[in-house]
Every structure is written in structure tokens, then in C-alpha cells.
Write a protein that holds these residues in place. Structure first.
Motif, mmCIF file in Angstrom:
data_model
loop_
_atom_site.group_PDB
_atom_site.id
_atom_site.type_symbol
_atom_site.label_atom_id
_atom_site.label_comp_id
_atom_site.label_asym_id
_atom_site.label_seq_id
_atom_site.Cartn_x
_atom_site.Cartn_y
_atom_site.Cartn_z
ATOM 1 N N GLN A 183 7.646 36.120 -5.536
ATOM 2 C CA GLN A 183 7.461 37.532 -5.897
ATOM 3 C C GLN A 183 8.204 38.438 -4.917
ATOM 4 N N GLU A 184 8.082 38.109 -3.615
ATOM 5 C CA GLU A 184 8.799 38.886 -2.602
ATOM 6 C C GLU A 184 10.306 38.828 -2.859
ATOM 7 N N GLU B 251 11.831 38.259 -5.640
ATOM 8 C CA GLU B 251 12.179 39.025 -6.839
ATOM 9 C C GLU B 251 12.279 40.521 -6.492
ATOM 10 N N ILE B 252 11.268 41.006 -5.743
ATOM 11 C CA ILE B 252 11.280 42.429 -5.368
ATOM 12 C C ILE B 252 12.492 42.725 -4.482
ATOM 13 N N MET B 253 12.761 41.836 -3.525
ATOM 14 C CA MET B 253 13.895 42.066 -2.620
ATOM 15 C C MET B 253 15.203 42.163 -3.409
ATOM 16 N N LEU C 225 15.493 43.006 -6.581
ATOM 17 C CA LEU C 225 15.480 44.199 -7.432
ATOM 18 C C LEU C 225 15.817 45.468 -6.657
ATOM 19 N N VAL C 226 15.426 45.518 -5.398
ATOM 20 C CA VAL C 226 15.679 46.752 -4.627
ATOM 21 C C VAL C 226 17.000 46.674 -3.862
ATOM 22 N N GLY C 227 17.723 45.563 -4.028
ATOM 23 C CA GLY C 227 19.054 45.474 -3.427
ATOM 24 C C GLY C 227 19.065 45.081 -1.966
ATOM 25 N N ALA C 228 18.098 44.243 -1.569
ATOM 26 C CA ALA C 228 18.109 43.766 -0.176
ATOM 27 C C ALA C 228 19.343 42.889 0.045
ATOM 28 N N PRO C 229 19.988 43.011 1.204
ATOM 29 C CA PRO C 229 21.139 42.136 1.479
ATOM 30 C C PRO C 229 20.726 40.665 1.427
ATOM 31 N N GLU C 230 21.676 39.820 1.080
ATOM 32 C CA GLU C 230 21.391 38.396 0.902
ATOM 33 C C GLU C 230 20.818 37.769 2.180
ATOM 34 N N VAL D 48 18.946 39.062 4.364
ATOM 35 C CA VAL D 48 17.530 39.435 4.542
ATOM 36 C C VAL D 48 16.646 38.533 3.672
#
Lengths: 223, 293
Positions: free
Chosen positions: B201-202, B204-206, B208-213, B215
Motif C-alpha cells: 500500500q505504501e 502504491e501511494i509512493m 501515485l504521488v511521484g516519489a523518486p525511485e 525513495v
């Protein structure tokens, strides 16, 4: 802001190809509030997934915030998504974290300075009227509160574009009205909104430009 | 950001629970085994080196040579490949040595009618000659070809056997350590795969919000490295503890059997290398799980 040109999306079910979107074209300009409506299975969610590049079209061109999505690299997709807020029918809150932590999580993973996080989380919570529930866990929230928390998470990065996929689909009318008001406030503050709903009545109530999808085809663009 | 990523890695470790503990335990066992065998073979190596220095080859001569010809004979012997030094021992000198060895029983020698001992040349082999049985045998064969030689005594065979034991122990240690290390990597991979499932889930959220790979990926690598680090630190603790408890008891026995007055333990650099190895093993496990996604 958003531009689709002759977009098709086809899914393969065994040997059969099922079209989810057929030759869809439209434009959304900066600052618009657009309602995307149509019955379940019309292709609304598929269309939104194409807009945040969770999926790619089978044919056609898509551009969002000036980024061509068909050829976008992973890094470009991540950069695009940092400018987009997304809410779903299911709030997708992380169950092991409080409302505050859920929203702060988004800021942390996208590199926001630690000193800014608390203020920005509470700004977002105030915008959705949920400041008092910051320390609650998702299981302790009503569905309406959970959806408002999800909205706070979507806007905490001050996105240019908000994509809402049936955000009121699971909640009663009173709660849904609250959510609509919050989304309108977000729009008034300058964010472009694309709001997908299967409730045709709601589209009428919102009195905004409405795109109607039926069987994967854009059959009406009014308002 | 790094603090956040480490906190996420720790959260992942708690999620992995017993599997992460198993991975740490396996890393501890692998490194403790490597460290123990390393210490054992290193001390055995010291003993082998010491005994190699003590090996002597004796060339017994058919008759006592004319004193004037001894230097020439010694020069010829020293020219043989593998001979480090050669010392002439005359018959009278040999008898005197025997008396010294016999001590209070030296009077036995006086009852002999004549001196029964042969003149000889005592040879200290060079390191090249005692390094392998083949080199030692070649040197002995060359010495036996001397026309003055009656018999050549002495062999480095038992030192070679000790050396073979040392090599065998090193292989066994590497083998056991290697198998345990492989098991540890696979367990860390399993633990990380479980974590991947638990944190979907984390993730997926990361995304969706565009976290760098990095991270998204780094916590997985870090939690693998943390497992390795903890396992390695425990292994080093166990080795040091076992050494402090066991060495004083074993040293007298080792001195008696192998002639080593003092055992040596792994120096701090090697202990640090073990810790680094453990951390890398854990990181490899985390990376392998990540690579599959």
C-alpha cells in the motif's frame, strides 16, 4: 493542461479485444472544473488512469501539464505525478498510520523539508475541516472523514491538477455534499479539477462543464 | 530524508518479524563459522611456518672427509637448489652431541669400543624446498646422488600433512561459511519479499504521488543491510566472547602439541571486515528481492 487526441484503450480478454475507450478527444484548460460522468463501466476510471500514466493508451496521444505521456520515462512520470493530486472511491489511507502521518508521508517521500511538514499537513487538514482528527487512525474515521483525509493528502502538495475518481461513490448524500464543497474550495483556490462520477444527478448539481462517456465513447461535452 | 528512510527500514524489519530474525541468525552463524575457521587456520598456519623453520635434513657420509676438503664439499651441497645452509658435523663432534643429549647416561658411550657415529652434513632447507612435498623430494634426491653420501635422512612430509590439514580446514570453513551465507542471503530475500508484500500500500501511494525511485527502493535495501549488520555484530561479539573464554584453556594444550606458545585472534581490521561482509550479505538479500520487482 490536459489534451487527448484520438485515444483508444483496448484490453485483451483471452483472444478477444475489448475496447474500454474508443477515439476519445477533448481538452481541459487551466483552472477548469470538469465533471466526467457516465454509467459504471463507461471508461471513466480507465481514462483517469491514462491521465496519471498508470496505463498507456493503445492508440492516440495524451498530454498532461505539457508532458507527452506516451513516451514519458519513469522519472518524467514521477515528476508529473508530483503536480497531480489523486483521490479514489476507496480512500487508500495507510491503516497503520494516523491521519497526520498519512498526509506527512506524501511530503516526506517527495522530499519536502522536515521543518515545513507540520504546517503544510495542518493547512491541508484545515482545508478539508479535519484538523481535530489528525491523530486518529483510519479505522477510527467515518467514511466521510476518511475521504476528506484522502483529499487532504491529495492537496497537501498544492497540485496543479486534481483527479477525483468517484470520491463520493461510497458515502451518503450529506457527506458527499461536504466533499463536493471541499473540492469546490480546492478549485476556487486555483487547482484544475477533473471529477469523475457515475451519478448524473450530481453532474447537474455541480453545474460545471460535463463530459459524458458511454461504452468508452465521449458522447457529450457540454457546459 | 535519510532518517526517514532508515525509520521506514526499521518499520519494515518489525513487519518481517521472525523471518528477519532467522535471517539475522543465519548471518550470525555464517560469519561466526567463517571467523572461527579463520582463527583456527591462521594459528595452524603459524604452527606450520614455525615447524618448517625447524626441519633439518641430515646427509650421513660414507667416511669422514679430509678436513681440507670439507669447505669444498659444503660449497657443493649449498649449491643444491632448496638448501638454505649446510653445517659439517664430524664424528667426534657427533659423539659429543650424543653425550650432551644422553646427559647423565652419557657414560654408556664410554663403554663403546670405537666411535660408531658417521660424519654428516646438517642441512636447513630453504622455504622454497619445504613449501611443497615435490620440492622437498627433489632436494633429497639431489643430495642422495652425492658420491660421499651414505644415507639422507629427514623429510618434510609431516609438516606437509599439517599444511594439508590447514588447507582442508580453510576449505571446510569457507564451505560451511559459504553455505550459511547463501542461506542467509536467501532468507533476507524472503524477509524482504514479505516486507514488499506488507508495504504494497505504501509503495502504491509512493508511486501515485511521484516519489523518486530510490525513495521507494532504498528502505528495502537498508532493511536487508540492517539485518546483515546486526547479524555480523552479534557474530563478532560471539567470536570475541568465545575467544576470551576459550583461549586461556586451549593455549597450554596447543603449546604442548603444536609448539605454539600463544594463540592469535583476528585483528580489528578483520573483525571490521566481517561486519562489512555481513552488511553486504544482508544488502545483497534485500537487493535480490528488489531486483525481482
Amino acid at each position: 493542461m490536459i489534451e487527448l487526441q484520438g485515444v483508444w484503450k483496448t484490453f485483451s480478454v483471452g483472444p478477444v479485444k475489448v475496447p474500454a475507450l474508443s477515439d476519445v478527444s477533448f481538452r481541459v484548460t487551466r483552472g477548469e472544473f470538469v465533471v466526467l460522468t457516465g454509467p459504471s463501466g463507461a471508461g471513466k476510471t480507465t481514462l483517469l488512469r491514462l491521465l496519471y500514466r498508470e496505463d498507456v493508451p493503445s492508440e492516440g496521444e495524451i498530454s498532461v501539464l505539457g508532458q507527452e505521456l506516451n513516451s514519458a520515462r519513469r522519472r518524467e512520470v514521477a515528476a508529473l505525478r508530483r503536480s497531480i493530486g489523486i483521490v479514489f472511491q476507496d480512500s487508500k489511507l495507510l491503516p497503520g498510520r494516523t491521519v497526520y502521518e498519512n498526509i506527512a508521508f506524501v511530503l516526506r517521500v517527495t522530499g519536502t523539508q522536515r521543518s515545513e511538514i507540520t504546517a503544510r499537513v495542518f493547512d491541508a487538514l484545515r482545508a478539508v475541516g479535519l484538523s481535530a482528527r489528525a491523530q486518529a487512525y483510519p479505522a477510527q474515521l467515518s467514511q466521510g472523514e476518511a475521504q476528506r483525509a484522502a483529499l487532504a493528502r491529495a492537496i497537501v502538495r498544492r497540485p496543479t491538477l486534481l483527479l477525483a475518481d468517484e470520491p463520493t461513490g461510497n458515502i451518503d448524500d450529506a457527506m458527499a455534499a461536504e466533499i463536493h464543497d471541499v473540492i469546490k474550495d480546492i478549485w476556487v483556490s486555483g487547482t484544475t479539477v477533473l471529477f469523475a462520477t457515475h451519478q448524473a444527478r450530481l453532474a447537474t448539481l455541480l453545474k460545471r462543464r460535463t463530459l459524458v462517456l458511454e461504452g468508452g465513447r465521449l458522447v457529450k461535452d457540454q457546459g | 530524508m535519510l532518517g526517514f528512510l532508515i525509520a521506514e527500514a526499521l518499520r519494515d524489519l518489525r513487519r518481517a518479524g521472525r523471518v528477519a530474525l532467522s535471517a539475522m541468525l543465519l548471518i550470525t552463524l555464517a560469519l561466526a563459522a567463517l571467523g572461527a575457521f579463520w582463527t583456527l587456520t591462521s594459528n595452524l598456519g603459524d604452527a606450520v611456518a614455525k615447524w618448517r623453520d625447524r626441519v633439518r635434513v641430515i646427509v650421513y657420509l660414507k667416511s669422514e672427509p679430509d678436513p681440507a676438503s670439507v669447505p669444498a664439499l659444503l660449497a657443493r651441497v649449498q649449491a643444491v637448489p632448496g638448501v638454505a645452509s649446510a653445517t659439517y658435523v664430524g664424528r667426534t663432534q657427533a659423539l659429543a652431541s650424543l653425550k650432551r643429549v644422553l646427559g647423565k647416561d652419557a657414560t654408556v658411550v664410554d663403554h663403546l669400543g670405537a666411535n660408531p657415529l658417521s660424519a654428516s652434513i646438517e642441512i636447513a632447507p630453504a622455504a622454497s624446498a619445504s613449501a611443497s612435498p615435490e620440492a622437498a623430494r627433489a632436494m633429497l634426491a639431489r643430495l642422495a646422488e652425492f658420491p660421499e653420501a651414505e644415507e639422507v635422512a629427514g623429510s618434510a612430509d609431516w609438516v606437509e600433512r599439517l599444511s594439508e590439514w590447514q588447507r582442508l580446514l580453510a576449505f571446510v570453513g569457507l564451505g560451511i561459511g559459504g553455505v550459511l551465507a547463501l542461506a542467509a542471503i536467501l532468507t533476507v530475500t524472503t524477509a524482504t519479499t514479505l516486507v514488499l508484500h506488507a508495504r504494497r500500500q505504501e509503495t502504491e501511494i509512493m508511486r501515485l504521488v511521484g516519489a523518486p525511485e530510490f525513495v521507494i527502493r532504498l528502505p528495502l535495501l537498508l532493511q536487508g543491510m540492517l539485518q546483515g549488520l546486526v547479524g555480523a555484530v552479534v557474530a563478532v561479539g560471539l567470536l570475541v566472547g568465545a575467544w576470551r573464554l576459550g583461549a586461556p584453556h586451549f593455549e597450554p594444550l596447543i603449546e604442548l602439541t603444536l609448539g605454539l606458545p600463544q594463540l592469535t585472534f583476528m585483528p580489528p581490521v578483520q573483525l571490521a571486515a566481517l561486519v562489512v561482509t555481513g552488511t553486504l550479505l544482508g544488502g545483497l538479500g534485500g537487493w535480490l528481492a528488489r531486483a525481482g520487482r
